[in-house]
Design a protein around this motif. Sequence first.
Motif, mmCIF file in Angstrom:
data_model
loop_
_atom_site.group_PDB
_atom_site.id
_atom_site.type_symbol
_atom_site.label_atom_id
_atom_site.label_comp_id
_atom_site.label_asym_id
_atom_site.label_seq_id
_atom_site.Cartn_x
_atom_site.Cartn_y
_atom_site.Cartn_z
ATOM 1 N N ASP A 80 0.838 -1.198 0.000
ATOM 2 C CA ASP A 80 0.000 0.000 0.000
ATOM 3 C C ASP A 80 0.871 1.245 0.000
ATOM 4 O O ASP A 80 2.058 1.197 0.338
ATOM 5 C CB ASP A 80 -0.918 0.015 1.228
ATOM 6 C CG ASP A 80 -1.859 -1.177 1.243
ATOM 7 O OD1 ASP A 80 -2.485 -1.437 0.202
ATOM 8 O OD2 ASP A 80 -1.941 -1.845 2.296
ATOM 9 N N VAL A 81 0.280 2.353 -0.350
ATOM 10 C CA VAL A 81 1.001 3.621 -0.348
ATOM 11 C C VAL A 81 0.874 4.289 1.015
ATOM 12 O O VAL A 81 1.868 4.741 1.595
ATOM 13 C CB VAL A 81 0.491 4.552 -1.463
ATOM 14 C CG1 VAL A 81 1.189 5.917 -1.391
ATOM 15 C CG2 VAL A 81 0.698 3.920 -2.827
ATOM 16 N N ILE A 82 -0.335 4.330 1.528
ATOM 17 C CA ILE A 82 -0.586 4.932 2.844
ATOM 18 C C ILE A 82 -1.686 4.138 3.529
ATOM 19 O O ILE A 82 -2.681 3.755 2.907
ATOM 20 C CB ILE A 82 -0.963 6.429 2.705
ATOM 21 C CG1 ILE A 82 -1.053 7.082 4.092
ATOM 22 C CG2 ILE A 82 -2.238 6.628 1.904
ATOM 23 C CD1 ILE A 82 -1.143 8.600 4.039
ATOM 24 N N TYR A 83 -1.480 3.844 4.803
ATOM 25 C CA TYR A 83 -2.477 3.044 5.523
ATOM 26 C C TYR A 83 -2.293 3.270 7.032
ATOM 27 O O TYR A 83 -1.284 3.839 7.482
ATOM 28 C CB TYR A 83 -2.359 1.567 5.176
ATOM 29 C CG TYR A 83 -1.034 0.943 5.533
ATOM 30 C CD1 TYR A 83 -0.825 0.362 6.772
ATOM 31 C CD2 TYR A 83 0.017 0.957 4.617
ATOM 32 C CE1 TYR A 83 0.397 -0.205 7.113
ATOM 33 C CE2 TYR A 83 1.239 0.394 4.931
ATOM 34 C CZ TYR A 83 1.420 -0.186 6.192
ATOM 35 O OH TYR A 83 2.636 -0.732 6.523
ATOM 36 N N LEU A 84 -3.302 2.791 7.771
ATOM 37 C CA LEU A 84 -3.307 2.917 9.226
ATOM 38 C C LEU A 84 -2.990 1.558 9.819
ATOM 39 O O LEU A 84 -3.646 0.561 9.504
ATOM 40 C CB LEU A 84 -4.674 3.419 9.702
ATOM 41 C CG LEU A 84 -4.790 3.874 11.153
ATOM 42 C CD1 LEU A 84 -3.923 5.100 11.397
ATOM 43 C CD2 LEU A 84 -6.241 4.187 11.492
ATOM 44 N N SER A 85 -1.977 1.487 10.667
ATOM 45 C CA SER A 85 -1.593 0.247 11.343
ATOM 46 C C SER A 85 -1.668 0.485 12.851
ATOM 47 O O SER A 85 -0.782 1.135 13.429
ATOM 48 C CB SER A 85 -0.182 -0.158 10.921
ATOM 49 O OG SER A 85 0.230 -1.310 11.640
ATOM 50 N N GLY A 86 -2.714 -0.023 13.471
ATOM 51 C CA GLY A 86 -2.931 0.268 14.892
ATOM 52 C C GLY A 86 -3.202 1.751 15.063
ATOM 53 O O GLY A 86 -4.129 2.307 14.460
ATOM 54 N N ASN A 87 -2.377 2.412 15.851
ATOM 55 C CA ASN A 87 -2.507 3.865 16.026
ATOM 56 C C ASN A 87 -1.364 4.617 15.331
ATOM 57 O O ASN A 87 -1.024 5.734 15.703
ATOM 58 C CB ASN A 87 -2.554 4.221 17.504
ATOM 59 C CG ASN A 87 -1.294 3.776 18.226
ATOM 60 O OD1 ASN A 87 -0.497 3.028 17.675
ATOM 61 N ND2 ASN A 87 -1.132 4.235 19.464
ATOM 62 N N GLN A 88 -0.744 3.952 14.311
ATOM 63 C CA GLN A 88 0.340 4.557 13.544
ATOM 64 C C GLN A 88 -0.051 4.649 12.067
ATOM 65 O O GLN A 88 -0.704 3.753 11.534
ATOM 66 C CB GLN A 88 1.631 3.732 13.682
ATOM 67 C CG GLN A 88 2.121 3.544 15.112
ATOM 68 C CD GLN A 88 2.587 4.832 15.745
ATOM 69 O OE1 GLN A 88 3.154 5.692 15.065
ATOM 70 N NE2 GLN A 88 2.358 4.970 17.057
ATOM 71 N N ILE A 89 0.399 5.738 11.418
ATOM 72 C CA ILE A 89 0.163 5.924 9.983
ATOM 73 C C ILE A 89 1.459 5.629 9.237
ATOM 74 O O ILE A 89 2.517 6.172 9.587
ATOM 75 C CB ILE A 89 -0.305 7.363 9.682
ATOM 76 C CG1 ILE A 89 -1.564 7.696 10.489
ATOM 77 C CG2 ILE A 89 -0.560 7.542 8.191
ATOM 78 C CD1 ILE A 89 -1.932 9.159 10.444
ATOM 79 N N HIS A 90 1.371 4.780 8.235
ATOM 80 C CA HIS A 90 2.547 4.409 7.431
ATOM 81 C C HIS A 90 2.396 4.958 6.018
ATOM 82 O O HIS A 90 1.316 4.851 5.418
ATOM 83 C CB HIS A 90 2.711 2.887 7.383
ATOM 84 C CG HIS A 90 3.187 2.308 8.679
ATOM 85 N ND1 HIS A 90 3.240 0.946 8.926
ATOM 86 C CD2 HIS A 90 3.642 2.905 9.808
ATOM 87 C CE1 HIS A 90 3.698 0.733 10.138
ATOM 88 N NE2 HIS A 90 3.949 1.910 10.695
ATOM 89 N N PHE A 91 3.533 5.477 5.501
ATOM 90 C CA PHE A 91 3.575 5.978 4.121
ATOM 91 C C PHE A 91 4.760 5.303 3.412
ATOM 92 O O PHE A 91 5.890 5.338 3.915
ATOM 93 C CB PHE A 91 3.730 7.498 4.104
ATOM 94 C CG PHE A 91 3.799 8.098 2.736
ATOM 95 C CD1 PHE A 91 2.663 8.242 1.960
ATOM 96 C CD2 PHE A 91 5.039 8.493 2.201
ATOM 97 C CE1 PHE A 91 2.740 8.789 0.694
ATOM 98 C CE2 PHE A 91 5.115 9.051 0.930
ATOM 99 C CZ PHE A 91 3.958 9.198 0.166
#
Length: 347
Positions: free
Chosen positions: A64-75
Motif C-alpha cells: 500500500d502507499v498509505i495506511y493505518l496500522s494500529g494507532n500509527q500511519i505508514h507511508f
Amino acid sequence: MLQEKRQILQNYSNDLIFRLKDLHVNFDKTNIYPRDEKFQSAIFDSDKKKIFSTLKSQNVSLDDVIYLSGNQIHFIKEPESYYLGSKYVIIEIPDDNIWFENIKYKMILGFLLAFLFMIVIGYFISKLFLRPMRDALHLLDRFIKDTTHELNTPVTAIITNIEMIDKDLLDEKLAKKINRIEIGAKTISNIYEDLTFITLNNQILSNNEEINLSNILKQRVDFFNSIATMKKIEFETYIKDDIFIFCDTKKISKLIDNLLSNAIKYNKIGGTIKVVLTKNSLSIEDTGKGISQENLDNLFDRYTRFDKSVGGFGIGLNIVSLIAKEYDFKIEVSSQIDVGTKVKIRW
C-alpha cells in the motif's frame, strides 16, 4: 484523514531520501542512520527484507502507499535509486485522533441542531393536527357543563315534589308510578352530581367539618332503597351510631353514593348489600357478578367499564378514588366472580 496526512508524509519521505542519498555517498565518513523527532522510518530491500528500522509498529505492508496500522500511519515511497540498497522507504507518524475529535463534535452538534429543529417542527405540526381534537373536546366539555347546569333545576324540582307526596294516600297503581318517577329522578340526580364533579376536575372547595357519618350513611341507604327495591335487593346494615369524621358532607356523600350505586347496578336480582360502619372503616359488600383479578388494578381508572351490559360512564369509582386521595382514605377491594365484591374504606 489519510488524504490530509499524505502531503506531510510526502515531505518527510523526500527529506529522508535526501539524507539516505547523502549517507550513501559519504558512507566512508559516517555510518549513522538518519533520524528525525517528527517521524520514524525504515528501509527495505527489493526482496522486502528489512535493512534498518526505527518503527514502533511491527505490522508493515509494502503493498500500500498509505495506511493505518494500529494507532500509527505508514507511508511507503520508492527512491529513484537504491540508496544503501533500499527499494522501499517507510515513514511512520502517530495517529493523533484530532481529526476524529473534530468529526465527533461536528456530528454531535449536527445531531443536536437536527433534533432541536425536529422538536420545533414536531411541536407546530402536533398543534396543527391536534387543534380539531382540542376544539372538539372543548365543545364537549362546554356541552356537558351546560347540560348539567340545565338539568339541575328540573331534577331538583321533581325530587322535591315527589318527596312531598304522601304515598299512603295514593292507590297502589299510582303509588307504583310515582315510585318509578322517583327512582328515575334520583338516578338522573346521581349522574348529574358525578358529571358536575368530573367537569370541575375535583376543584370543588371542601367545607370540612366534624360530621356524623352514621346519620349520613343511613340517609344515603334510605335514598337508594327505592332503587334497590326495583331489583328486589335488600340492605343489611350494621351501622354503629355516632361515628364522627372530619370532611366535607357533599364529598363523603358522593363517595357513599357511588359505592351504593355500583353495589345495586352490578348486583343480581334478589341479592343483598351488606353495609358495615365501624369507628375506622366503612365496607359495602354485594352479592353480584364480581370482578376478575386482572381487572382490579384498573378499577379506579376513569371511563373504565368491565361490564358493557350495564349502563354507566365509568366515572363513579374514579370519583371515589379522587375523594379518598384528598382525605388520605385507604381503599381495599376484594372480589370473586359470581360471588360478589367488597369495597372497604379505612381512615
